[in-house]
Scaffold this motif. Structure first.
Motif, short mmCIF file in Angstrom:
data_model
loop_
_atom_site.label_atom_id
_atom_site.label_comp_id
_atom_site.label_asym_id
_atom_site.label_seq_id
_atom_site.Cartn_x
_atom_site.Cartn_y
_atom_site.Cartn_z
N SER A 101 1.58 -0.55 -3.52
CA SER A 101 2.80 -0.54 -4.33
C SER A 101 2.92 -1.87 -5.08
O SER A 101 2.24 -2.85 -4.72
CB SER A 101 4.03 -0.37 -3.45
OG SER A 101 4.21 -1.55 -2.66
N GLY A 102 3.81 -1.88 -6.07
CA GLY A 102 4.03 -3.11 -6.83
C GLY A 102 4.55 -4.23 -5.94
O GLY A 102 4.15 -5.39 -6.06
N SER A 103 5.46 -3.88 -5.02
CA SER A 103 6.01 -4.89 -4.12
C SER A 103 4.90 -5.54 -3.30
O SER A 103 4.85 -6.75 -3.14
CB SER A 103 7.01 -4.26 -3.13
OG SER A 103 8.07 -3.68 -3.84
N GLY A 134 14.73 -10.71 -13.66
CA GLY A 134 13.39 -10.28 -13.27
C GLY A 134 13.46 -9.36 -12.06
O GLY A 134 14.34 -9.48 -11.21
N PHE A 135 12.49 -8.42 -11.99
CA PHE A 135 12.41 -7.52 -10.83
C PHE A 135 10.98 -7.53 -10.32
O PHE A 135 10.05 -7.27 -11.08
CB PHE A 135 12.83 -6.10 -11.21
CG PHE A 135 12.80 -5.17 -10.02
CD1 PHE A 135 13.85 -5.16 -9.12
CD2 PHE A 135 11.72 -4.33 -9.79
CE1 PHE A 135 13.82 -4.33 -8.00
CE2 PHE A 135 11.67 -3.50 -8.68
CZ PHE A 135 12.73 -3.49 -7.78
N HIS A 136 10.82 -7.83 -9.03
CA HIS A 136 9.47 -7.93 -8.49
C HIS A 136 9.25 -7.09 -7.23
O HIS A 136 8.18 -7.13 -6.65
CB HIS A 136 9.13 -9.40 -8.21
CG HIS A 136 9.25 -10.25 -9.44
ND1 HIS A 136 8.38 -10.11 -10.51
CD2 HIS A 136 10.16 -11.19 -9.81
CE1 HIS A 136 8.72 -10.97 -11.47
NE2 HIS A 136 9.80 -11.62 -11.08
N ALA A 220 1.47 -13.28 -13.26
CA ALA A 220 2.05 -12.31 -14.21
C ALA A 220 2.24 -11.00 -13.47
O ALA A 220 1.27 -10.38 -13.01
CB ALA A 220 1.11 -12.14 -15.40
N ASP A 221 3.50 -10.59 -13.34
CA ASP A 221 3.80 -9.30 -12.72
C ASP A 221 3.66 -8.23 -13.79
O ASP A 221 4.52 -8.05 -14.63
CB ASP A 221 5.24 -9.34 -12.15
CG ASP A 221 5.64 -7.99 -11.55
OD1 ASP A 221 4.95 -6.98 -11.79
OD2 ASP A 221 6.68 -7.96 -10.84
N GLU A 222 2.50 -7.54 -13.75
CA GLU A 222 2.23 -6.49 -14.74
C GLU A 222 2.28 -5.11 -14.09
O GLU A 222 1.58 -4.20 -14.51
CB GLU A 222 0.87 -6.74 -15.40
CG GLU A 222 0.86 -8.01 -16.25
CD GLU A 222 0.43 -7.73 -17.68
OE1 GLU A 222 0.74 -6.63 -18.20
OE2 GLU A 222 -0.21 -8.61 -18.26
C1 PLP Z 1 7.80 -5.36 -12.79
C2 PLP Z 1 7.86 -4.70 -11.44
N1 PLP Z 1 7.42 -5.36 -10.37
C3 PLP Z 1 7.44 -4.80 -9.14
C4 PLP Z 1 7.94 -3.54 -8.94
C5 PLP Z 1 7.97 -2.94 -7.56
O1 PLP Z 1 7.05 -1.92 -7.48
P1 PLP Z 1 7.13 -0.84 -6.28
O2 PLP Z 1 8.38 -0.06 -6.49
O3 PLP Z 1 5.88 -0.01 -6.47
O4 PLP Z 1 7.11 -1.59 -5.01
C6 PLP Z 1 8.42 -2.81 -10.04
C7 PLP Z 1 9.01 -1.48 -9.84
O5 PLP Z 1 9.76 -0.97 -10.62
C8 PLP Z 1 8.37 -3.41 -11.33
O6 PLP Z 1 8.83 -2.76 -12.39
#
Ligand code: PLP
Length: 399
Positions: A101-103, A134-136, A220-222
């Motif tokens: 996952s992104g997280s 920002g969202f990470h 860079a959070d892509e």
């Molecule tokens: C830029 C960004 N980083 C991280 C995340 C988190 O990803 P995940 O929901 O797969 O954990 C997201 C999810 O929307 C995101 O848009």
């Protein structure tokens, strides 16, 4: 036909207690359990970037599942190694940490930045800098560098040593008291959840020189912008950001859970067996599907086509704004677009999205009052036009 809504399923209440029950998808469309059709201007949330119901991706997964689904991380598989090799070639990287996952991708990036800081600059170099809106992600580390207070408050205390600075304010970097104690800076070049604002040229160059000066790992959070969404493979490289680490997730395996944290030699050289790990990340099934996704995204002309469709979408949005005599701002890049219409108050956006759903269009929100569009990269111009026409029919009704 009304949307097929179910209420109060046995799912955690952190999402909603009402859901549209989607049953299938084909191309740029999904279908609910009652058979109602929706044009998907969200691709999930920027995930299904090659559209729905693809025989090629399904066959790649099926063939691999018959052969081998999983091995422990004491071993590896051909597809995992091959995918890693293809991904490191996209930039100045040596290795990939796969996750789900992104997280998780960001969590790994933060851990690696800290490892680098402590090894190179001393035990105090453990801090992180991130930016407003920002969202990470939602894990403890990725949440600690996420700006939105309401996501964090119920779970505090989170990581200490995290500072959130205003996005696009290069001067704010000067307020960091002990730059030598910053291990990593994490940033999105286009804020996917936070209103589709892009990082300015001034901020990009300030971040590049600040991180170089203080030997800080620039991440860079892509997760949302990467793998072709903005018309380039990486939005950050295109924008001139000199990221040490790039994180990818959402569209990487065409909708299957796979993330990648791409790291340079200077970080990889510090890692030892056992420092970080995962059970499922980078298994052979998600890896073969990701390679099929890369075959398509990296084929000659594909990314140019995304750029062209992005411009087409801009034109359609501008034309419709003009027809209604509305002032509006178009944000984002390629097929990650935001539409901000000052005369639509934030309180009306929820109603607007619901009305779009009723009329057969799925769109998203970003920030308070930005309508976010992230359709499949394979969408046709005709479908883009259809989506914009439904969107503006609803906007007209709402105003
Ligand atoms: C830029 C960004 N980083 C991280 C995340 C988190 O990803 P995940 O929901 O797969 O954990 C997201 C999810 O929307 C995101 O848009």
């Amino acid at each position: 036909m009304q949307p097929y809504i179910i209420e109060k399923p046995h799912l955690t209440k952190n999402f909603s207690d009402k859901f549209l029950l989607i049953e299938s998808g084909k191309g740029s469309y999904v279908y609910d359990k009652g058979g109602k059709e929706y044009l998907d201007f969200g691709s999930g949330i920027a995930v299904n970037s090659l559209g729905y119901g693809r025989e090629d991706l399904a066959k790649a997964a099926y063939d691999q599942m018959k052969k081998l689904i999983h091995v422990s991380n004491l071993y590896t598989t051909g597809p995992t190694v091959e995918l890693a090799e293809r991904l490191v070639k996209t930039g100045d990287f040596t290795a990939v940490h796969f996750g789900n996952s992104g997280s998780e991708a960001n969590e790994a990036a933060l851990k690696y930045a800290r490892l680098y800081g402590k090894n190179k600059k001393g035990p105090e170099s453990v801090g992180f800098v991130s930016f407003s809106n920002g969202f990470h992600g939602r894990t403890m580390g990725s949440l600690s560098v996420t700006a939105t207070e309401k996501y964090k408050a119920p779970f505090s205390p989170l990581l200490s040593d995290c500072v959130i600075l205003p996005y696009n304010d290069p001067e704010s970097l000067k307020t960091i008291k002990y730059p030598q104690n910053v291990a990593g800076i994490i940033v999105e070049v286009i804020q996917g959840e936070g209103g589709l604002v892009s990082l300015s040229k001034e901020m990009i160059s300030a971040l590049n020189s600040y991180c170089e000066k203080y030997d800080i790992i620039l991440i860079a959070d892509e997760v949302q912008t990467g793998v072709g969404r903005t018309g380039s493979f990486f939005a950050s490289l295109e924008a001139g950001l000199h990221a040490d680490i790039i994180t990818l997730a959402k569209p990487l395996a065409g909708g299957l859970p796979l993330s990648a944290t791409l790291i340079p030699a200077k970080v990889n050289d510090l890692l030892h067996p056992g420092d970080h790990g995962t059970t499922f990340g980078g298994g052979p099934v998600t890896s073969v599907v990701a390679m099929s996704v890369l075959d398509i995204i990296q084929a000659p002309g594909f990314l140019q086509d995304v750029q062209d469709k992005g411009l087409y979408l801009d034109n359609e949005l501008n034309k419709s704004l003009k027809e209604l005599g509305l002032r509006g701002e178009i944000l984002g890049k390629g097929l990650l677009k935001g539409l901000k219409i000052p005369s639509i108050e934030p309180e009306k956006i929820g109603q607007l999205l619901n009305s779009c759903q009723d009329q057969g269009l799925l769109v998203l929100r970003s920030g308070q009052n930005v309508i976010r569009m992230a359709p499949p990269l394979t969408i046709s111009e005709k479908e883009l036009q259809k989506g914009v026409s439904i969107l503006f029919k609803v906007i007209k009704e709402i105003l």
